[in-house]
Design a protein around this motif. Structure first.
Motif, PDB file in Angstrom:
ATOM      1  N   GLU A  19      -6.937   5.763  50.171  1.00 54.57           N
ATOM      2  CA  GLU A  19      -5.525   5.273  50.710  1.00 54.57           C
ATOM      3  C   GLU A  19      -5.259   4.011  49.844  1.00 54.57           C
ATOM      4  O   GLU A  19      -4.443   3.346  50.260  1.00 54.57           O
ATOM      5  N   ASN A  20      -5.578   4.108  48.575  1.00 49.69           N
ATOM      6  CA  ASN A  20      -5.543   3.195  47.617  1.00 49.69           C
ATOM      7  C   ASN A  20      -4.246   3.342  46.533  1.00 49.69           C
ATOM      8  O   ASN A  20      -3.625   4.527  46.606  1.00 49.69           O
ATOM      9  N   ARG A  21      -4.038   2.104  45.925  1.00 49.06           N
ATOM     10  CA  ARG A  21      -2.868   2.397  44.956  1.00 49.06           C
ATOM     11  C   ARG A  21      -3.376   1.450  43.784  1.00 49.06           C
ATOM     12  O   ARG A  21      -4.165   0.621  43.876  1.00 49.06           O
ATOM     13  N   PRO A  22      -3.154   1.745  42.293  1.00 49.77           N
ATOM     14  CA  PRO A  22      -3.138   1.094  41.287  1.00 49.77           C
ATOM     15  C   PRO A  22      -2.807  -0.345  41.629  1.00 49.77           C
ATOM     16  O   PRO A  22      -1.858  -0.730  42.253  1.00 49.77           O
ATOM     17  N   GLY A  23      -3.323  -1.407  40.895  1.00 57.11           N
ATOM     18  CA  GLY A  23      -2.945  -2.708  40.777  1.00 57.11           C
ATOM     19  C   GLY A  23      -1.335  -2.961  40.076  1.00 57.11           C
ATOM     20  O   GLY A  23      -0.799  -3.717  40.439  1.00 57.11           O
ATOM     21  N   ASN A  24      -1.222  -1.956  39.193  1.00 53.04           N
ATOM     22  CA  ASN A  24       0.165  -2.098  38.589  1.00 53.04           C
ATOM     23  C   ASN A  24       1.120  -0.621  38.666  1.00 53.04           C
ATOM     24  O   ASN A  24       1.877  -0.575  37.821  1.00 53.04           O
ATOM     25  N   ALA A  25       0.886   0.209  39.672  1.00 49.00           N
ATOM     26  CA  ALA A  25       1.810   1.395  40.104  1.00 49.00           C
ATOM     27  C   ALA A  25       1.719   1.581  41.418  1.00 49.00           C
ATOM     28  O   ALA A  25       0.945   1.012  42.497  1.00 49.00           O
ATOM     29  N   SER A  26       2.650   2.577  41.891  1.00 49.98           N
ATOM     30  CA  SER A  26       2.607   2.989  43.107  1.00 49.98           C
ATOM     31  C   SER A  26       1.400   3.884  43.449  1.00 49.98           C
ATOM     32  O   SER A  26       0.381   4.425  42.673  1.00 49.98           O
ATOM     33  N   TRP A  27       1.499   4.472  44.701  1.00 48.60           N
ATOM     34  CA  TRP A  27       0.406   5.290  45.211  1.00 48.60           C
ATOM     35  C   TRP A  27       0.468   6.605  44.719  1.00 48.60           C
ATOM     36  O   TRP A  27      -0.631   6.999  44.422  1.00 48.60           O
ATOM     37  N   GLY A  28       1.639   7.208  44.515  1.00 52.94           N
ATOM     38  CA  GLY A  28       1.436   8.449  43.892  1.00 52.94           C
ATOM     39  C   GLY A  28       1.498   8.358  42.388  1.00 52.94           C
ATOM     40  O   GLY A  28       2.323   7.824  41.790  1.00 52.94           O
ATOM     41  N   THR A  29       0.467   8.899  41.584  1.00 50.70           N
ATOM     42  CA  THR A  29       0.325   8.410  40.345  1.00 50.70           C
ATOM     43  C   THR A  29      -0.349   9.603  39.565  1.00 50.70           C
ATOM     44  O   THR A  29      -0.207  10.945  39.850  1.00 50.70           O
TER      45      THR A  29
ATOM     46  N   GLU B 271      -4.530   0.050  36.690  1.00 55.09           N
ATOM     47  CA  GLU B 271      -5.491  -0.931  36.861  1.00 55.09           C
ATOM     48  C   GLU B 271      -5.928  -0.776  38.108  1.00 55.09           C
ATOM     49  O   GLU B 271      -5.330  -0.465  39.305  1.00 55.09           O
ATOM     50  N   ASP B 272      -7.415  -0.954  38.380  1.00 52.01           N
ATOM     51  CA  ASP B 272      -7.909  -0.779  39.816  1.00 52.01           C
ATOM     52  C   ASP B 272      -7.766  -1.907  40.585  1.00 52.01           C
ATOM     53  O   ASP B 272      -7.464  -3.082  40.478  1.00 52.01           O
ATOM     54  N   SER B 273      -7.998  -1.265  41.729  1.00 56.47           N
ATOM     55  CA  SER B 273      -7.473  -2.281  42.866  1.00 56.47           C
ATOM     56  C   SER B 273      -8.925  -2.298  43.698  1.00 56.47           C
ATOM     57  O   SER B 273      -9.238  -1.132  44.518  1.00 56.47           O
ATOM     58  N   TYR B 274      -9.729  -3.310  43.682  1.00 50.60           N
ATOM     59  CA  TYR B 274     -11.172  -3.156  44.182  1.00 50.60           C
ATOM     60  C   TYR B 274     -11.334  -3.620  45.757  1.00 50.60           C
ATOM     61  O   TYR B 274     -12.135  -2.976  46.293  1.00 50.60           O
ATOM     62  N   ASP B 275     -10.240  -4.242  46.116  1.00 54.30           N
ATOM     63  CA  ASP B 275     -10.547  -4.603  47.560  1.00 54.30           C
ATOM     64  C   ASP B 275      -9.987  -3.637  48.721  1.00 54.30           C
ATOM     65  O   ASP B 275      -8.866  -3.748  49.102  1.00 54.30           O
ATOM     66  N   HIS B 276     -10.809  -2.453  49.075  1.00 51.99           N
ATOM     67  CA  HIS B 276     -10.321  -1.662  49.756  1.00 51.99           C
ATOM     68  C   HIS B 276     -11.401  -0.900  50.367  1.00 51.99           C
ATOM     69  O   HIS B 276     -12.484  -0.542  49.852  1.00 51.99           O
ATOM     70  N   ARG B 277     -10.952  -0.608  51.754  1.00 51.14           N
ATOM     71  CA  ARG B 277     -12.005   0.077  52.463  1.00 51.14           C
ATOM     72  C   ARG B 277     -12.515   1.524  52.069  1.00 51.14           C
ATOM     73  O   ARG B 277     -13.649   1.993  52.387  1.00 51.14           O
ATOM     74  N   HIS B 278     -11.546   2.324  51.316  1.00 53.06           N
ATOM     75  CA  HIS B 278     -12.151   3.721  50.835  1.00 53.06           C
ATOM     76  C   HIS B 278     -12.712   3.692  49.377  1.00 53.06           C
ATOM     77  O   HIS B 278     -12.121   2.854  48.810  1.00 53.06           O
ATOM     78  N   LEU B 279     -13.490   4.742  49.322  1.00 55.81           N
ATOM     79  CA  LEU B 279     -14.182   4.903  48.041  1.00 55.81           C
ATOM     80  C   LEU B 279     -14.086   5.994  47.554  1.00 55.81           C
ATOM     81  O   LEU B 279     -15.052   6.772  46.814  1.00 55.81           O
ATOM     82  N   SER B 280     -12.861   6.783  47.495  1.00 57.65           N
ATOM     83  CA  SER B 280     -12.277   7.958  47.298  1.00 57.65           C
ATOM     84  C   SER B 280     -12.790   8.004  45.844  1.00 57.65           C
ATOM     85  O   SER B 280     -13.284   9.378  45.452  1.00 57.65           O
ATOM     86  N   HIS B 281     -12.879   7.199  44.677  1.00 61.90           N
ATOM     87  CA  HIS B 281     -13.081   7.447  43.437  1.00 61.90           C
ATOM     88  C   HIS B 281     -14.665   7.776  43.246  1.00 61.90           C
ATOM     89  O   HIS B 281     -14.938   8.167  42.186  1.00 61.90           O
ATOM     90  N   LEU B 282     -15.368   7.483  44.253  1.00 60.76           N
ATOM     91  CA  LEU B 282     -16.931   7.619  44.182  1.00 60.76           C
ATOM     92  C   LEU B 282     -17.359   9.111  44.557  1.00 60.76           C
ATOM     93  O   LEU B 282     -18.386   9.342  44.854  1.00 60.76           O
ATOM     94  N   TYR B 283     -16.255  10.070  44.688  1.00 63.42           N
ATOM     95  CA  TYR B 283     -16.560  11.210  45.172  1.00 63.42           C
ATOM     96  C   TYR B 283     -17.567  11.964  44.460  1.00 63.42           C
ATOM     97  O   TYR B 283     -18.472  12.959  44.949  1.00 63.42           O
ATOM     98  N   GLY B 284     -17.663  11.784  43.234  1.00 59.12           N
ATOM     99  CA  GLY B 284     -18.373  12.494  42.287  1.00 59.12           C
ATOM    100  C   GLY B 284     -19.841  11.794  42.416  1.00 59.12           C
ATOM    101  O   GLY B 284     -20.961  12.765  42.283  1.00 59.12           O
ATOM    102  N   VAL B 285     -20.096  11.016  43.256  1.00 56.42           N
ATOM    103  CA  VAL B 285     -21.488  10.387  43.591  1.00 56.42           C
ATOM    104  C   VAL B 285     -22.001  10.928  44.873  1.00 56.42           C
ATOM    105  O   VAL B 285     -23.268  11.413  44.917  1.00 56.42           O
ATOM    106  N   TRP B 286     -21.089  10.835  45.466  1.00 65.57           N
ATOM    107  CA  TRP B 286     -21.321  11.310  47.067  1.00 65.57           C
ATOM    108  C   TRP B 286     -20.139  11.867  47.667  1.00 65.57           C
ATOM    109  O   TRP B 286     -19.105  11.085  47.710  1.00 65.57           O
TER     110      TRP B 286
END
Length: 748
Positions: free
Chosen positions: A492-502, A558-573
């Motif tokens: 439920e994250n957003r880029p550091g330099n853009a909005s949530w829908g991207t 840009e990545d926003s690192y401090d977030h509880r979700h890890l959606s981007h690592l779906y490819g790992v688990w």
């Protein structure tokens, strides 16, 4: 292994003072939350279907006509374009889950030191010297919650065989005041309450109807009271029992429109066996068989195994605690899975004000809670998950048509179990843009098919619909000819330099690739060729300047690192797209992304999601750290149900249900063609045994390990060749159906 065995249950020396500490029983339909108070015993009744009407508009927004313009703006660099992609409705929650009522059994001397307010809530104040022989416990292998004191005993379970809450109270010369009480925390003032009480040959039939404010919907509970010995008289709204040897209560609750047929409900209860032991036997034949399939033994200290749960929780580094939480997690997961899979609160709550509506939160929590179902041999939970999806597929089709103008299906981010429409969204949570949900939710069903060696036609059909969605949706390309996922959302994250829908969220890319290729595997032929070709046109993942797998593959985001979700690592688990064995460079980048990820608000699901990914990346230290954040953070109630935040803040099943998956993943991982043994064993677990775990190549496996090495016994259900990965290297195993294969591994 130690001489004693792990404890398959938990106990406490005091009654629950808070509903969160009440022991739990359930059959995936009805739930029971038991206080175990010998003076004023309370059993809170729940049911998966109990959601309160809240006036929401459940239609998906009709936005398909505006989609091309949104895509144009996002591709042109308008980073906030998606914020206006809405039909203007306010943020809406799904219908909130709530309890039905409490069954209250009051002994006549109870409450002699209680205030009127305490009595109204069923609370009795006792001196510290009372009930010195008191004990309450729950047996995970039977689902029986028991409390006993001074000759008084209460036993409660929820039958899988008969779909009924069963309670038996025994004692010499029992005197009880019995009623059904709707007055639970947060109950709406406008509830239309109706009580019923009639004498029957067995004892009495009690009913309680609660009609929701401004609605024709209601929920009605019916309790049949069967009394052995003594007398029964009506004391409206309940009954008084005097001089009985035992009292048997059978309870069901229904959500309905119109007026319930209480007589018919009572007749159905009367048709059940009249003996507690017969009812229990019918139930245990189903529940016990499922629970006992998989066990974990961490060679814990027998003295620590004997401790009450609340005391064991004060020893967060104890192997006995991990053993008990593993057992409790499987027990609660099994008990919550039936009509539906577990909600955010499992199947239980003692408060009408459930956080986040007590919903099924699809973008992380539901799949985390059910993550162990295939490996931990709980097909009952997977079937509940499949049933929820099948029930909502027509709504998923509506989402695809209304929002994206496509064929196929799109899953919502949240559901109350009734509607699968995507209507829970706002500017900061544009969940209506999340296209990865169908693949994410179908992945556990694919795992189940791989484990059993069969292909469920329901799963096959749903996968084809997901592929059809991507055929229609993936039409835009970048300057290199790659397809672009636009709009795209990384929950439920957003880029550091853009909005949530991207554009091109890593999760969306992984989901699209996996969905298309999996659908092709289920449907060989011309469709498969077309879907493979579409998957091949998706862009690769991007590694950012920090050496981390980027959460958005679109250049410049840009990545926003401090977030509880890890959606981007779906490819790992839970996918196998990124592994240390097949894609080592991407695995290194994924590990770097994991290192950089913050915990944000310390949500339990975030810590354990982190642990699952770390286990896939063979990082035992990181698994141990993530587990430690939960075990040290005071996330567990005395019931061994968990909380969403540290210090037992917000009742929530994420930690309780996800923890068994973490413990399995650190010991055994499998794909249809690979077995990985002890990939991420923490130093705190130097020896143990995991028995009965299932693999995705169709084998049952027992694993024992110590500082001297390990032994694995593989019992294949089908003939297959798999790659074995251990700390000492790689080898090929030829497994033959019906022939045990024993592996002996040397210590490093």
């Amino acid at each position: 292994m130690t001489a004693s065995a792990p404890v398959h249950g938990t106990w406490e020396p005091h009654a629950a003072g808070r509903w969160e500490d009440g022991f739990l029983s359930g059959n995936g339909h009805h739930g029971a939350l038991v206080f175990g108070d010998p003076d004023v015993e309370r059993v809170v009744v729940t049911h998966h279907t109990l959601v309160r009407p809240n006036g929401r508009d459940p239609r998906p927004p009709r936005l398909a006509g505006d989609l091309p313009a949104l895509q144009d703006r996002l591709l042109a660099g308008d980073t906030t374009a998606a914020e206006s992609f809405t039909d203007g409705r306010p943020h809406q929650w799904v219908q909130p889950f709530h309890p039905a009522f409490q069954i209250r059994l009051k002994r006549p001397y109870a409450g002699r030191n209680a205030s009127p307010r305490d009595l109204a809530q069923g609370v009795a104040r006792r001196s510290s010297g009372d009930h010195r022989d008191y004990r309450r416990d729950v047996d995970f292998s039977t689902g029986v919650v028991r409390a006993s004191c001074s000759g008084w005993t209460s036993r409660v379970f929820v039958s899988r065989a008969d779909d009924v809450i069963v309670q038996e109270v025994t004692g010499p010369g029992l005197s009880l005041q019995l009623d059904l009480d709707h007055r639970l925390p947060g109950a709406p003032a406008g509830l239309g309450i109706g009580h019923g009480a009639v004498l029957t040959p067995e004892g009495a039939l009690l009913s309680l109807r609660a009609r929701y404010p401004d609605s024709d919907l209601a929920c009605t509970g019916v309790t049949l009271v069967a009394v052995t010995g003594g007398t029964t008289t009506l004391v409206p709204p309940g009954a008084h029992i005097e001089g009985a040897r035992s009292v048997l209560l059978l309870t069901r609750v229904r959500r309905h429109t119109g007026e319930p047929d209480v007589v018919a409900e009572g007749r159905a209860l009367r048709d059940l066996p009249a003996e507690y032991e017969e009812l229990l036997g019918r139930h245990v034949a189903l529940h016990g068989t499922a629970y006992q399939r998989v066990t974990l033994d961490l060679a814990a200290d027998p003295a620590e195994r004997a401790l009450p749960g609340s005391e064991l929780l004060r020893r967060p580094r104890s192997p006995a605690l991990l053993e008990r939480l593993f057992a409790a997690g499987r027990y609660h997961l099994l008990s919550a899975g039936g009509l539906f899979p577990p909600r955010l609160t499992g199947l239980w709550t003692g408060d009408w004000n459930t956080a986040w509506s007590g919903a099924f939160t699809n973008d992380a929590n539901l799949n985390l809670q059910t993550a162990s179902a295939a490996a931990a041999a709980l097909p009952e939970v997977t079937e509940a998950h499949a049933t929820l999806i099948q029930r909502q597929l027509p709504d998923w089709r509506d989402n695809a048509r209304a929002i994206f103008g496509t064929r196929g299906v799109v899953a919502p981010g949240h559901t109350d179990g009734e509607s699968g429409h995507s209507y829970h969204f706002d500017r900061e949570y544009p969940l209506h843009l999340w296209t990865a949900g169908a693949d994410w939710l179908l992945k556990p069903l694919v795992d189940h098919d791989e484990t059993t060696g069969t292909r469920d036609p329901r799963t096959a059909a749903a996968l084809a619909e997901v592929a059809l969605f991507y055929e229609d949706f993936l039409t835009r390309t970048d300057e290199h000819g790659h397809l672009v996922v636009v709009p795209s959302y990384s929950p439920e994250n957003r880029p550091g330099n853009a909005s949530w829908g991207t554009l091109n969220a890593a999760m969306d890319l992984s989901a699209a690739r996996h969905a298309l290729r999996t659908a092709a595997a289920y449907h060989p032929g011309p469709d498969a060729d077309r879907w493979h070709a579409l998957a091949d046109r998706l862009p690769p993942h991007r590694v950012n300047a920090d050496g981390a797998l980027a959460e958005w593959a679109w250049p410049g985001l840009e990545d926003s690192y401090d977030h509880r979700h890890l959606s981007h690592l779906y490819g790992v688990w839970p996918l196998d797209e990124i592994t240390p064995y097949d894609t080592p460079e991407l695995a290194t980048a994924a590990h770097r992304a994991l290192e950089l990820r913050g915990a944000e608000n310390d949500s339990a699901h975030g810590h354990l999601h982190h642990a699952l990914i770390a286990a896939r990346l063979r990082d035992g230290d990181r698994v141990a750290h993530a587990l430690g954040q939960v075990l040290d953070g005071d996330f567990f109630h005395a019931s061994l149900m968990s909380a969403h935040y540290p210090k037992r803040d917000v009742y929530n099943a994420d930690a309780a249900h996800t923890l068994p998956a973490v413990l399995i993943e650190m010991l055994v991982q499998s794909t249809p063609d690979r077995l990985v043994l002890l990939p991420a064993l923490p130093a705190a677990c130097p020896s143990g045994a995991l028995r009965g775990v299932r693999t995705r190549f169709g084998a049952e496996l027992d694993l024992t390990w110590s500082r001297d090495g390990a032994t694995a016994v593989i019992r294949p259900g089908r003939t297959h060749r798999v790659e074995l990965r251990t700390s000492t290297g790689t080898e090929s195993l030829h497994l033959v159906a019906g022939e045990d294969h024993v592996l002996t591994l040397r210590a490093r």
